[in-house]
Design a protein around this motif. Sequence first.
Motif, short mmCIF file in Angstrom:
data_model
loop_
_atom_site.label_atom_id
_atom_site.label_comp_id
_atom_site.label_asym_id
_atom_site.label_seq_id
_atom_site.Cartn_x
_atom_site.Cartn_y
_atom_site.Cartn_z
N LEU A 69 0.82 -1.21 0.00
CA LEU A 69 0.00 0.00 0.00
C LEU A 69 0.86 1.26 0.00
CD1 LEU A 69 -2.89 1.16 0.23
CD2 LEU A 69 -2.64 1.00 2.71
N VAL A 70 1.87 1.27 0.84
CA VAL A 70 2.75 2.44 0.94
C VAL A 70 3.59 2.60 -0.32
CG1 VAL A 70 4.71 3.40 2.23
CG2 VAL A 70 2.78 2.41 3.46
N GLU A 71 4.06 1.49 -0.89
CA GLU A 71 4.85 1.57 -2.12
C GLU A 71 4.05 2.16 -3.27
OE1 GLU A 71 6.90 -2.04 -3.12
OE2 GLU A 71 7.97 -2.06 -1.21
N LEU A 72 2.75 1.90 -3.31
CA LEU A 72 1.92 2.49 -4.36
C LEU A 72 1.81 4.01 -4.19
CD1 LEU A 72 -0.88 -0.21 -4.68
CD2 LEU A 72 0.82 0.41 -6.41
N SER A 73 2.18 4.51 -3.02
CA SER A 73 2.18 5.96 -2.77
C SER A 73 3.55 6.58 -3.02
CB SER A 73 1.75 6.24 -1.33
OG SER A 73 0.41 5.87 -1.15
N GLY A 74 4.47 5.81 -3.55
CA GLY A 74 5.77 6.36 -3.92
C GLY A 74 6.85 6.25 -2.88
N VAL A 75 6.67 5.38 -1.89
CA VAL A 75 7.69 5.18 -0.87
C VAL A 75 8.04 3.71 -0.84
CG1 VAL A 75 8.29 5.33 1.59
CG2 VAL A 75 6.86 7.10 0.54
N GLN A 76 9.30 3.40 -1.09
CA GLN A 76 9.74 2.01 -1.02
C GLN A 76 10.03 1.69 0.44
OE1 GLN A 76 13.24 1.08 -3.27
NE2 GLN A 76 13.16 -1.06 -2.75
N LEU A 77 9.21 0.81 1.02
CA LEU A 77 9.33 0.42 2.42
C LEU A 77 9.95 -0.97 2.46
CD1 LEU A 77 8.68 1.31 5.30
CD2 LEU A 77 6.45 0.22 5.04
N GLN A 78 11.14 -1.07 3.01
CA GLN A 78 11.86 -2.33 3.01
C GLN A 78 11.65 -3.06 4.33
OE1 GLN A 78 15.84 -1.04 2.17
NE2 GLN A 78 15.34 -0.43 0.09
N GLU A 79 11.87 -4.37 4.30
CA GLU A 79 11.62 -5.19 5.48
C GLU A 79 12.52 -4.83 6.66
OE1 GLU A 79 10.53 -9.09 5.30
OE2 GLU A 79 9.68 -8.99 3.29
N ASP A 80 13.68 -4.24 6.39
CA ASP A 80 14.57 -3.85 7.48
C ASP A 80 14.19 -2.51 8.08
OD1 ASP A 80 15.32 -2.08 5.51
OD2 ASP A 80 17.43 -2.69 5.45
N GLY A 81 13.09 -1.90 7.59
CA GLY A 81 12.60 -0.66 8.16
C GLY A 81 13.02 0.59 7.41
N LEU A 82 13.89 0.44 6.42
CA LEU A 82 14.29 1.61 5.65
C LEU A 82 13.17 2.00 4.70
CD1 LEU A 82 18.03 0.96 4.73
CD2 LEU A 82 17.10 2.47 6.48
N ALA A 83 12.92 3.29 4.60
CA ALA A 83 11.90 3.82 3.70
C ALA A 83 12.57 4.82 2.77
CB ALA A 83 10.77 4.48 4.48
N VAL A 84 12.39 4.64 1.49
CA VAL A 84 13.04 5.48 0.50
C VAL A 84 11.98 6.15 -0.37
CG1 VAL A 84 14.72 5.57 -1.38
CG2 VAL A 84 14.98 3.87 0.45
N PRO A 85 11.73 7.46 -0.15
CA PRO A 85 10.76 8.16 -1.00
C PRO A 85 11.29 8.28 -2.43
CG PRO A 85 11.23 9.40 1.01
CD PRO A 85 12.24 8.29 0.91
N ARG A 86 10.38 8.13 -3.39
CA ARG A 86 10.74 8.26 -4.80
C ARG A 86 9.97 9.42 -5.40
NH1 ARG A 86 9.13 2.25 -5.42
NH2 ARG A 86 7.19 3.37 -5.42
N ASP A 87 10.63 10.24 -6.18
CA ASP A 87 9.97 11.25 -6.99
C ASP A 87 8.96 12.11 -6.23
OD1 ASP A 87 11.39 10.22 -9.17
OD2 ASP A 87 9.83 8.76 -9.56
N GLN A 88 9.37 12.68 -5.12
CA GLN A 88 8.54 13.61 -4.36
C GLN A 88 7.13 13.06 -4.12
OE1 GLN A 88 9.02 17.64 -4.99
NE2 GLN A 88 11.19 17.44 -5.26
N PRO A 89 6.99 12.05 -3.27
CA PRO A 89 5.71 11.38 -3.09
C PRO A 89 4.77 12.07 -2.10
CG PRO A 89 7.34 10.35 -1.72
CD PRO A 89 8.06 11.41 -2.53
N PHE A 90 5.05 13.31 -1.68
CA PHE A 90 4.26 13.92 -0.62
C PHE A 90 2.76 13.90 -0.92
CE2 PHE A 90 2.11 17.40 1.52
CZ PHE A 90 2.38 17.07 2.82
N GLU A 91 2.36 14.28 -2.13
CA GLU A 91 0.94 14.33 -2.46
C GLU A 91 0.29 12.96 -2.37
OE1 GLU A 91 3.27 15.74 -4.40
OE2 GLU A 91 2.85 17.88 -4.19
N ALA A 92 0.97 11.94 -2.87
CA ALA A 92 0.42 10.58 -2.84
C ALA A 92 0.32 10.06 -1.41
CB ALA A 92 1.27 9.65 -3.70
N VAL A 93 1.33 10.33 -0.59
CA VAL A 93 1.30 9.89 0.80
C VAL A 93 0.24 10.67 1.57
CG1 VAL A 93 2.62 9.75 2.96
CG2 VAL A 93 3.68 9.08 0.81
N ALA A 94 0.09 11.96 1.27
CA ALA A 94 -0.94 12.77 1.92
C ALA A 94 -2.33 12.24 1.59
CB ALA A 94 -0.81 14.23 1.51
N ALA A 95 -2.56 11.85 0.33
CA ALA A 95 -3.85 11.29 -0.05
C ALA A 95 -4.10 9.98 0.69
CB ALA A 95 -3.90 11.07 -1.57
#
Length: 108
Positions: A69-95
């Motif tokens: 769900l989070v990855e579809l908003s532009g944030v790669q969430l890895q199993e080790d807890g690292l989260a890597v935003p891609r291409d300014q995902p603020f709007e998608a995460v805010a939605a």
Amino acid sequence: TQFISAELMEDQLLLLLESLERKIVSQQLNLVRTQITLGSFQGEAGAIFHVDAGVLFSHEEEQRLTMELVELSGVQLQEDGLAVPRDQPFEAVAALFVALYALSLLSG
């Protein structure tokens, strides 16, 4: 006026429905709130930050569902807890945050 131009994709809506059925919306809301609160979206794209999804979800399937769900908003969430935003995902995460917040309120 342009507040949130991003809309949720159909895949996200289906995942939200499954999350509602599994009663994990509040945990997902906390996770997304953490992403926004960390302020990583105010910095440059690709800034890496850490979230502990394993603490929030007791079952592996719930964690997988949330990661998807989070990855579809532009944030790669890895199993080790690292989260890597891609291409300014603020709007998608805010939605996503708004949708989770509304579902959380409605589900009580």
